[in-house]
Write a protein that holds these residues in place. Structure first.
Motif, PDB file in Angstrom:
ATOM      1  N   THR A  66       0.802  -1.226   0.000  1.00 33.43           N
ATOM      2  CA  THR A  66       0.000   0.000   0.000  1.00 33.43           C
ATOM      3  C   THR A  66       0.835   1.276   0.000  1.00 33.43           C
ATOM      4  OG1 THR A  66      -0.210  -0.132   2.416  1.00 33.43           O
ATOM      5  CG2 THR A  66      -1.969  -1.123   1.080  1.00 33.43           C
ATOM      6  N   ASP A  67       2.162   1.171   0.200  1.00 32.26           N
ATOM      7  CA  ASP A  67       3.024   2.345   0.089  1.00 32.26           C
ATOM      8  C   ASP A  67       3.754   2.358  -1.260  1.00 32.26           C
ATOM      9  OD1 ASP A  67       4.633   0.167   0.571  1.00 32.26           O
ATOM     10  OD2 ASP A  67       5.849   1.143   2.123  1.00 32.26           O
ATOM     11  N   HIS A  68       3.231   1.611  -2.227  1.00 33.57           N
ATOM     12  CA  HIS A  68       3.730   1.596  -3.601  1.00 33.57           C
ATOM     13  C   HIS A  68       2.575   1.956  -4.535  1.00 33.57           C
ATOM     14  CE1 HIS A  68       6.827  -0.678  -1.600  1.00 33.57           C
ATOM     15  NE2 HIS A  68       7.515  -0.889  -2.703  1.00 33.57           N
ATOM     16  N   PHE A  69       2.896   2.560  -5.671  1.00 35.97           N
ATOM     17  CA  PHE A  69       1.827   2.854  -6.618  1.00 35.97           C
ATOM     18  C   PHE A  69       2.277   2.610  -8.057  1.00 35.97           C
ATOM     19  CE2 PHE A  69       3.804   6.935  -5.494  1.00 35.97           C
ATOM     20  CZ  PHE A  69       4.115   7.485  -6.731  1.00 35.97           C
ATOM     21  N   TRP A  70       1.284   2.233  -8.861  1.00 33.67           N
ATOM     22  CA  TRP A  70       1.487   1.990 -10.287  1.00 33.67           C
ATOM     23  C   TRP A  70       1.275   3.300 -11.034  1.00 33.67           C
ATOM     24  CZ3 TRP A  70       3.297  -2.662 -11.852  1.00 33.67           C
ATOM     25  CH2 TRP A  70       3.186  -3.723 -10.951  1.00 33.67           C
ATOM     26  N   VAL A  71       2.107   3.529 -12.047  1.00 32.90           N
ATOM     27  CA  VAL A  71       2.055   4.795 -12.772  1.00 32.90           C
ATOM     28  C   VAL A  71       2.475   4.566 -14.225  1.00 32.90           C
ATOM     29  CG1 VAL A  71       4.429   5.378 -12.093  1.00 32.90           C
ATOM     30  CG2 VAL A  71       2.836   7.213 -12.722  1.00 32.90           C
ATOM     31  N   ASN A  72       2.083   5.489 -15.090  1.00 32.84           N
ATOM     32  CA  ASN A  72       2.492   5.377 -16.491  1.00 32.84           C
ATOM     33  C   ASN A  72       3.988   5.635 -16.642  1.00 32.84           C
ATOM     34  OD1 ASN A  72       1.081   7.968 -15.725  1.00 32.84           O
ATOM     35  ND2 ASN A  72       2.165   8.730 -17.539  1.00 32.84           N
ATOM     36  N   PRO A  73       4.630   4.974 -17.609  1.00 32.20           N
ATOM     37  CA  PRO A  73       6.072   5.121 -17.819  1.00 32.20           C
ATOM     38  C   PRO A  73       6.445   6.519 -18.311  1.00 32.20           C
ATOM     39  CG  PRO A  73       5.220   3.159 -18.923  1.00 32.20           C
ATOM     40  CD  PRO A  73       4.046   3.979 -18.513  1.00 32.20           C
ATOM     41  N   PHE A  74       7.602   6.976 -17.903  1.00 34.89           N
ATOM     42  CA  PHE A  74       8.118   8.269 -18.346  1.00 34.89           C
ATOM     43  C   PHE A  74       8.333   8.265 -19.860  1.00 34.89           C
ATOM     44  CE2 PHE A  74      11.773  11.052 -19.270  1.00 34.89           C
ATOM     45  CZ  PHE A  74      11.270  12.256 -18.788  1.00 34.89           C
ATOM     46  N   HIS A  80      -0.444   4.897 -26.135  1.00 38.74           N
ATOM     47  CA  HIS A  80       0.285   3.652 -26.375  1.00 38.74           C
ATOM     48  C   HIS A  80       0.350   2.751 -25.145  1.00 38.74           C
ATOM     49  CE1 HIS A  80       2.780   5.482 -29.941  1.00 38.74           C
ATOM     50  NE2 HIS A  80       1.476   5.470 -30.168  1.00 38.74           N
ATOM     51  N   VAL A  81      -0.044   3.235 -23.996  1.00 45.38           N
ATOM     52  CA  VAL A  81       0.153   2.496 -22.750  1.00 45.38           C
ATOM     53  C   VAL A  81      -0.697   1.230 -22.716  1.00 45.38           C
ATOM     54  CG1 VAL A  81      -0.132   2.565 -20.241  1.00 45.38           C
ATOM     55  CG2 VAL A  81       0.781   4.549 -21.443  1.00 45.38           C
ATOM     56  N   THR A  82      -0.059   0.133 -22.312  1.00 49.56           N
ATOM     57  CA  THR A  82      -0.761  -1.123 -22.054  1.00 49.56           C
ATOM     58  C   THR A  82      -0.528  -1.507 -20.592  1.00 49.56           C
ATOM     59  OG1 THR A  82       1.113  -2.561 -22.598  1.00 49.56           O
ATOM     60  CG2 THR A  82      -0.327  -1.864 -24.426  1.00 49.56           C
ATOM     61  N   VAL A  83      -1.258  -2.489 -20.126  1.00 51.75           N
ATOM     62  CA  VAL A  83      -1.108  -2.953 -18.744  1.00 51.75           C
ATOM     63  C   VAL A  83       0.333  -3.364 -18.465  1.00 51.75           C
ATOM     64  CG1 VAL A  83      -1.743  -4.782 -17.128  1.00 51.75           C
ATOM     65  CG2 VAL A  83      -3.521  -3.628 -18.464  1.00 51.75           C
ATOM     66  N   SER A  84       0.958  -4.049 -19.407  1.00 53.67           N
ATOM     67  CA  SER A  84       2.323  -4.547 -19.189  1.00 53.67           C
ATOM     68  C   SER A  84       3.370  -3.432 -19.177  1.00 53.67           C
ATOM     69  CB  SER A  84       2.684  -5.587 -20.252  1.00 53.67           C
ATOM     70  OG  SER A  84       2.631  -5.027 -21.549  1.00 53.67           O
ATOM     71  N   ASP A  85       3.015  -2.245 -19.648  1.00 56.85           N
ATOM     72  CA  ASP A  85       3.952  -1.118 -19.651  1.00 56.85           C
ATOM     73  C   ASP A  85       4.019  -0.398 -18.311  1.00 56.85           C
ATOM     74  OD1 ASP A  85       4.688  -1.352 -22.380  1.00 56.85           O
ATOM     75  OD2 ASP A  85       2.884  -0.241 -22.978  1.00 56.85           O
ATOM     76  N   LEU A  86       3.022  -0.564 -17.480  1.00 56.13           N
ATOM     77  CA  LEU A  86       2.945   0.183 -16.232  1.00 56.13           C
ATOM     78  C   LEU A  86       4.102  -0.176 -15.303  1.00 56.13           C
ATOM     79  CD1 LEU A  86      -0.883  -0.195 -15.604  1.00 56.13           C
ATOM     80  CD2 LEU A  86       0.300   1.812 -16.543  1.00 56.13           C
TER      81      LEU A  86
END
Length: 265
Positions: A66-74, A80-86
């Motif tokens: 819970t102290d980590h978060f998923w975000v879009n790549p720089f 173009h973003v897919t689930v596997s790119d996060l």
């Protein structure tokens, strides 16, 4: 062939389908769900033009870490973003899962908000034209339309501008200005919204951006008539919950996932 006549009797409400937020059997299932919603929201934001260069981010808290978060790549276009790119980032701004870098400015703001608001699952802060325009005036949204009443007395103004946020103290000040609100106008920067799901945070951003557009347009044309305080509060109570935001967002999610199913890869 004649068209069958409809049954004139009302169908019992318990036999009618209604979409509601799902429950998950395991943290892994919920993680996958949150990542799919994040990738879809980024695609939608891309369609709406809510990015500029490498700016703009949506984050979602991991259900287990819970102290980590998923975000879009720089540097990757929203479209173009897919689930596997996060990518998964820890509180120190370090990538612990994924193949790409993280934008440090996104880490500072988003992690500060996530840390200050344990109830928040997702945060959206990106570049939208009308949000930036209203933010340049240093104004709050006014109750001039029914939909904007969802934000009535439930959004704040961060009345400071120091350029790109790269230090934790600035992130803390932004989180403090947000307080318990669902949204924040950052002067000279734009909008930030939060929610108990990606869907809610994304919907609040989309509808807030449209509310900014409506306010700017109305004031350019004349003097808007404000909705009275009592009616604005009542409308907020009806329209302002994260559940209502989630429900409102579902047509957008269905549209993007059916039109661009590759985002789920």
């Amino acid at each position: 062939m004649p068209i069958p006549r409809p049954n004139p009797e009302p169908i019992p409400t318990d036999q009618l389908h209604i979409t509601m937020p799902p429950t998950h059997a395991s943290p892994a299932d919920e993680r996958r769900y949150r990542k799919e919603r994040l990738a879809a929201a980024l695609r939608i934001f891309g369609r709406y033009g809510y990015e500029e260069g490498v700016s703009g981010h949506i984050t979602v808290r991991d259900p287990e870490l819970t102290d980590h978060f998923w975000v879009n790549p720089f540097g990757m276009p929203f479209a173009h973003v897919t689930v596997s790119d996060l990518i998964l980032v820890n509180e120190a701004g370090q990538v612990v899962d994924g193949r790409y870098h993280v934008n440090q400015a996104a880490f500072v703001v988003h992690s500060s908000v996530h840390r200050a608001r344990p109830d928040v699952v997702a945060v959206a802060h990106t570049r939208s034209v009308h949000g930036r325009a209203l933010s340049a005036l240093g104004e709050l949204l006014e109750p001039i339309t029914q939909d904007v009443c969802a934000f009535f007395e439930d959004h704040g103004l961060y009345d400071s501008s120091t350029g790109v946020v790269v230090d934790e103290e600035e992130g803390h000040r932004i989180a403090s200005a947000l307080g318990a609100y669902k949204a924040l106008i950052l002067r000279n920067r734009g909008l930030l919204t939060v929610g108990d799901s990606v869907d809610a945070a994304a919907w609040w951003f989309i509808t807030m951006e449209r509310a900014c557009q409506a306010q700017l347009s109305a004031k350019a044309a004349g003097k808007p008539v404000l909705i009275d305080h009592r009616s604005a509060v009542q409308t907020r109570e009806q329209l302002g919950s994260d559940l209502v935001a989630w429900i409102n967002y579902q047509p957008l999610y269905l549209q993007i996932t059916r039109g661009e199913p590759d985002l789920l890869n």
